[in-house]
Design a protein around this motif. Structure first.
Motif, mmCIF file in Angstrom:
data_model
loop_
_atom_site.group_PDB
_atom_site.id
_atom_site.type_symbol
_atom_site.label_atom_id
_atom_site.label_comp_id
_atom_site.label_asym_id
_atom_site.label_seq_id
_atom_site.Cartn_x
_atom_site.Cartn_y
_atom_site.Cartn_z
ATOM 1 N N VAL A 130 0.857 -1.187 0.000
ATOM 2 C CA VAL A 130 0.000 0.000 0.000
ATOM 3 C C VAL A 130 0.892 1.235 0.000
ATOM 4 O O VAL A 130 1.775 1.379 0.856
ATOM 5 N N ASN A 131 0.669 2.125 -0.934
ATOM 6 C CA ASN A 131 1.502 3.315 -1.055
ATOM 7 C C ASN A 131 1.186 4.352 0.027
ATOM 8 O O ASN A 131 0.177 4.286 0.703
ATOM 9 N N SER A 132 2.071 5.320 0.162
ATOM 10 C CA SER A 132 1.988 6.437 1.089
ATOM 11 C C SER A 132 2.205 5.966 2.523
ATOM 12 O O SER A 132 2.841 4.931 2.765
ATOM 13 N N TYR A 133 1.695 6.737 3.484
ATOM 14 C CA TYR A 133 1.944 6.505 4.901
ATOM 15 C C TYR A 133 0.614 6.278 5.618
ATOM 16 O O TYR A 133 -0.456 6.454 5.035
ATOM 17 N N SER A 134 0.682 5.920 6.909
ATOM 18 C CA SER A 134 -0.545 5.700 7.655
ATOM 19 C C SER A 134 -1.387 6.976 7.710
ATOM 20 O O SER A 134 -2.616 6.911 7.650
ATOM 21 N N ARG A 135 -0.773 8.130 7.876
ATOM 22 C CA ARG A 135 -1.415 9.407 7.593
ATOM 23 C C ARG A 135 -0.917 9.854 6.233
ATOM 24 O O ARG A 135 0.283 9.743 5.941
ATOM 25 N N ASP A 136 -1.794 10.406 5.410
ATOM 26 C CA ASP A 136 -1.416 10.658 4.021
ATOM 27 C C ASP A 136 -0.556 11.922 3.888
ATOM 28 O O ASP A 136 -0.258 12.610 4.867
ATOM 29 N N ILE A 137 -0.196 12.235 2.653
ATOM 30 C CA ILE A 137 0.772 13.297 2.394
ATOM 31 C C ILE A 137 0.248 14.661 2.828
ATOM 32 O O ILE A 137 1.031 15.562 3.154
ATOM 33 N N ASP A 138 -1.079 14.838 2.858
ATOM 34 C CA ASP A 138 -1.591 16.125 3.329
ATOM 35 C C ASP A 138 -1.254 16.349 4.795
ATOM 36 O O ASP A 138 -0.993 17.492 5.213
ATOM 37 N N ALA A 139 -1.195 15.277 5.603
ATOM 38 C CA ALA A 139 -0.758 15.409 6.995
ATOM 39 C C ALA A 139 0.719 15.760 7.057
ATOM 40 O O ALA A 139 1.148 16.534 7.924
ATOM 41 N N VAL A 140 1.503 15.209 6.144
ATOM 42 C CA VAL A 140 2.924 15.569 6.068
ATOM 43 C C VAL A 140 3.073 17.045 5.738
ATOM 44 O O VAL A 140 3.888 17.760 6.331
ATOM 45 N N GLU A 141 2.276 17.520 4.796
ATOM 46 C CA GLU A 141 2.352 18.930 4.406
ATOM 47 C C GLU A 141 2.056 19.854 5.584
ATOM 48 O O GLU A 141 2.634 20.942 5.693
ATOM 49 N N ARG A 142 1.168 19.423 6.488
ATOM 50 C CA ARG A 142 0.843 20.242 7.652
ATOM 51 C C ARG A 142 1.906 20.153 8.743
ATOM 52 O O ARG A 142 1.990 21.035 9.600
ATOM 53 N N SER A 143 2.707 19.079 8.716
ATOM 54 C CA SER A 143 3.669 18.832 9.792
ATOM 55 C C SER A 143 5.085 19.245 9.441
ATOM 56 O O SER A 143 5.909 19.426 10.343
ATOM 57 N N ALA A 144 5.395 19.374 8.168
ATOM 58 C CA ALA A 144 6.766 19.639 7.738
ATOM 59 C C ALA A 144 6.816 20.907 6.892
ATOM 60 O O ALA A 144 5.792 21.410 6.419
ATOM 61 N N GLY A 145 8.013 21.406 6.705
ATOM 62 C CA GLY A 145 8.194 22.534 5.808
ATOM 63 C C GLY A 145 7.953 22.139 4.369
ATOM 64 O O GLY A 145 7.877 20.955 4.034
ATOM 65 N N SER A 146 7.840 23.124 3.492
ATOM 66 C CA SER A 146 7.478 22.839 2.102
ATOM 67 C C SER A 146 8.526 21.978 1.403
ATOM 68 O O SER A 146 8.174 21.050 0.655
ATOM 69 N N ASP A 147 9.808 22.260 1.638
ATOM 70 C CA ASP A 147 10.857 21.458 0.993
ATOM 71 C C ASP A 147 10.838 20.027 1.511
ATOM 72 O O ASP A 147 10.966 19.070 0.737
ATOM 73 N N GLY A 163 0.039 -10.175 15.533
ATOM 74 C CA GLY A 163 1.393 -9.624 15.463
ATOM 75 C C GLY A 163 1.361 -8.156 15.831
ATOM 76 O O GLY A 163 0.310 -7.509 15.743
ATOM 77 N N ASN A 164 2.490 -7.648 16.256
ATOM 78 C CA ASN A 164 2.558 -6.274 16.731
ATOM 79 C C ASN A 164 3.164 -5.337 15.688
ATOM 80 O O ASN A 164 4.114 -5.695 14.993
ATOM 81 N N PHE A 165 2.588 -4.150 15.597
ATOM 82 C CA PHE A 165 3.222 -3.057 14.856
ATOM 83 C C PHE A 165 3.392 -1.899 15.825
ATOM 84 O O PHE A 165 2.838 -1.898 16.932
ATOM 85 N N LEU A 166 4.176 -0.905 15.428
ATOM 86 C CA LEU A 166 4.491 0.203 16.325
ATOM 87 C C LEU A 166 3.755 1.455 15.877
ATOM 88 O O LEU A 166 3.897 1.907 14.739
ATOM 89 N N LEU A 167 2.960 1.996 16.791
ATOM 90 C CA LEU A 167 2.142 3.166 16.522
ATOM 91 C C LEU A 167 2.812 4.415 17.086
ATOM 92 O O LEU A 167 3.358 4.395 18.189
ATOM 93 N N THR A 168 2.765 5.511 16.332
ATOM 94 C CA THR A 168 3.172 6.814 16.839
ATOM 95 C C THR A 168 1.928 7.677 17.007
ATOM 96 O O THR A 168 0.887 7.409 16.401
ATOM 97 N N LEU A 169 2.032 8.712 17.824
ATOM 98 C CA LEU A 169 0.868 9.551 18.080
ATOM 99 C C LEU A 169 0.402 10.249 16.804
ATOM 100 O O LEU A 169 -0.799 10.403 16.562
ATOM 101 N N SER A 170 1.339 10.667 15.958
ATOM 102 C CA SER A 170 0.999 11.343 14.706
ATOM 103 C C SER A 170 0.622 10.361 13.600
ATOM 104 O O SER A 170 0.108 10.765 12.566
ATOM 105 N N ARG A 171 0.905 9.076 13.834
ATOM 106 C CA ARG A 171 0.763 8.019 12.828
ATOM 107 C C ARG A 171 1.676 8.243 11.626
ATOM 108 O O ARG A 171 1.495 7.639 10.565
ATOM 109 N N LEU A 172 2.686 9.074 11.794
ATOM 110 C CA LEU A 172 3.745 9.235 10.805
ATOM 111 C C LEU A 172 5.024 8.603 11.351
ATOM 112 O O LEU A 172 5.225 8.554 12.565
ATOM 113 N N PRO A 173 5.896 8.097 10.475
ATOM 114 C CA PRO A 173 7.095 7.402 10.952
ATOM 115 C C PRO A 173 8.050 8.340 11.683
ATOM 116 O O PRO A 173 8.058 9.552 11.457
ATOM 117 N N GLN A 174 8.858 7.734 12.546
ATOM 118 C CA GLN A 174 9.869 8.464 13.298
ATOM 119 C C GLN A 174 11.252 8.024 12.825
ATOM 120 O O GLN A 174 11.573 6.830 12.844
#
Length: 427
Positions: free
Chosen positions: A76-93, A339-350
């Motif tokens: 499955v492509n992208s992340y657990s939270r999609d790219i729009d969440a990345v855009e809100r969390s990171a700088g434009s570059d 089986g276990n996976f690791l969850l973050t609060l933002s659901r974005l990878p660390q």
């Protein structure tokens, strides 16, 4: 030291033959010591070996023992939270770089399968299935978002379109990702480990890292040995335990449950999923399913916060399966596992550095099959001095869970209940 076998699962029962690997019983030196032989560690090791590094991988149990060998097997492509969440969390570059990486993992998997001849039942095509108009609008927005980052493999499905790929009355439409797909996840991990060894890397099993001695030349200690390295890559994810307390404080192991039916008659299997695509629905606590190579239905779903195993996995998942495919009422369940996976609060990878020579990637939040393969490539890049993409991922915020380790699981479960209720009423 006790021997930890694979947990009982369809994947373990149908894994390709692989020799048991030795435990580490001596003191050795290498360029890079990788902790964990799941996808993150295997991908990192393979990219590093291809670039000329000497690499040792330490695995507490067996290759692919954790989430990498027990997951739903969906690309499955992208992340657990999609790219729009990345855009809100990171700088434009940073968002531009992270967004571009969202579609790289599937390509890496296919390249690995082709280059190293990995037999893992790779099939193309993945479907996002919508229950209501709100979810269809979300899929349309997702298609526009992904296309903005140059991804052109998506096709919207109306009611007739979804019925042509999933024999089920529950969905009103969906979206087909031609760049998605599915694999036998444990066989992919085993194939990647064999590729590592073909390039001169060494994988030690039954060799848990019990202490990292930090410094200019870090040492990783196991019960009966140690590895001295120039760099350490920490890739234990949900099975890292308390080895690195500062990583454990910002993540939470969670369990997911999967069942596999007995092999289905060919005509029944073809009637369920005529195109042999994998499927996941659009709910917050989603269900996912696909056919195995021998035509079992593999069906998973749900989350147990804090990684407690349900007493009876089949009683949790089978009703979900029958709600989707009531025609399987008289079909037996042959395997049920968790089986276990690791969850973050933002659901974005660390991703980040603990020291100049200690690197980590964790917290795929249930979306790890593709992301972990990108993470391995990015870690290999930074170790050879190309830090731009690593630093972009590292810029994503790493939040601690409210309530600390004591209350994080119940608070997260309450939040999930809220979103699950919203899914049920279509709000």
């Amino acid at each position: 030291m006790s021997h930890t076998p694979y947990p009982s699962s369809y994947y373990a029962a149908s894994a390709n033959p692989a020799n048991a690997r030795d435990a580490l019983n001596s003191s050795i030196e290498t360029d890079v010591c990788v902790i964990g032989a799941g996808y993150t560690g295997l991908s990192s090791a393979l990219f590093l070996l291809e670039q000329g590094f000497r690499v040792v991988v330490l695995e507490a149990a067996k290759v692919g023992f954790g989430a990498s060998g027990r997951n739903g097997g969906q690309i499955v492509n992208s992340y657990s939270r999609d790219i729009d969440a990345v855009e809100r969390s990171a700088g434009s570059d940073e968002a531009r770089l992270i967004g571009a990486m969202a579609f790289e993992g599937g390509r890496i998997i296919r390249e690995r399968v082709a280059r190293y001849g990995i037999d893992c039942d790779l099939k193309n095509g993945g479907v996002f299935a919508a229950f209501n108009l709100k979810q269809m609008r979300h899929l349309e927005a997702q298609k526009s978002l992904w296309e903005r980052y140059g991804y052109d493999q998506l096709e919207m499905l109306d009611h007739d379109g979804i019925r042509n790929v999933v024999s089920c009355d529950r969905y009103i439409g969906g979206m087909l990702d031609h760049g998605g797909g599915h694999i036998h996840p444990l066989n992919l991990a085993l194939g990647e480990a064999a590729a590592i060894e073909s390039l001169g890397g060494v994988v030690y099993e039954q060799s848990p890292a019990i202490r990292i001695e930090r410094g200019s030349t870090p040492r990783v200690h196991t019960p009966n040995g140690q590895v001295t390295a120039k760099f350490v890559v920490i890739a234990g994810n949900a099975y890292l335990g308390a080895l690195v307390p500062e990583l454990a404080a910002k993540s939470m192991p969670c369990g997911t449950q999967v069942i596999a039916t007995e092999p289905l008659a060919p005509d029944l299997a073809a009637s369920l999923l005529p195109q042999d695509y994998c499927v996941e629905d659009c709910n917050y606590l989603l269900d996912y399913f696909r056919l195995s190579a021998d035509k079992r239905l593999i069906y998973g779903g749900g989350v147990v916060y804090g990684a407690r195993d349900p007493a009876d996995v089949d009683s949790v998942i089978r009703p979900k399966m029958l709600k989707t495919f009531p025609q399987l009422q008289n079909i037996k369940t042959d395997y049920a596992w968790t089986g276990n996976f690791l969850l973050t609060l933002s659901r974005l990878p660390q991703v980040g550095r603990l020291d100049d020579n200690l690197y980590y990637s964790q917290g795929c939040s249930g979306h790890g099959v593709t992301y972990t393969h990108v993470a391995g490539k990015v870690i290999a890049e930074v170790l050879r001095g190309q830090a731009e993409r690593f630093d972009a991922l590292a810029s994503l915020p790493h939040y601690p869970f409210p309530g600390g380790q004591t209350f994080s699981a119940p608070l997260s479960a309450l939040g999930a209940l809220y979103y699950s209720l919203r899914d049920r009423i279509g709000f």
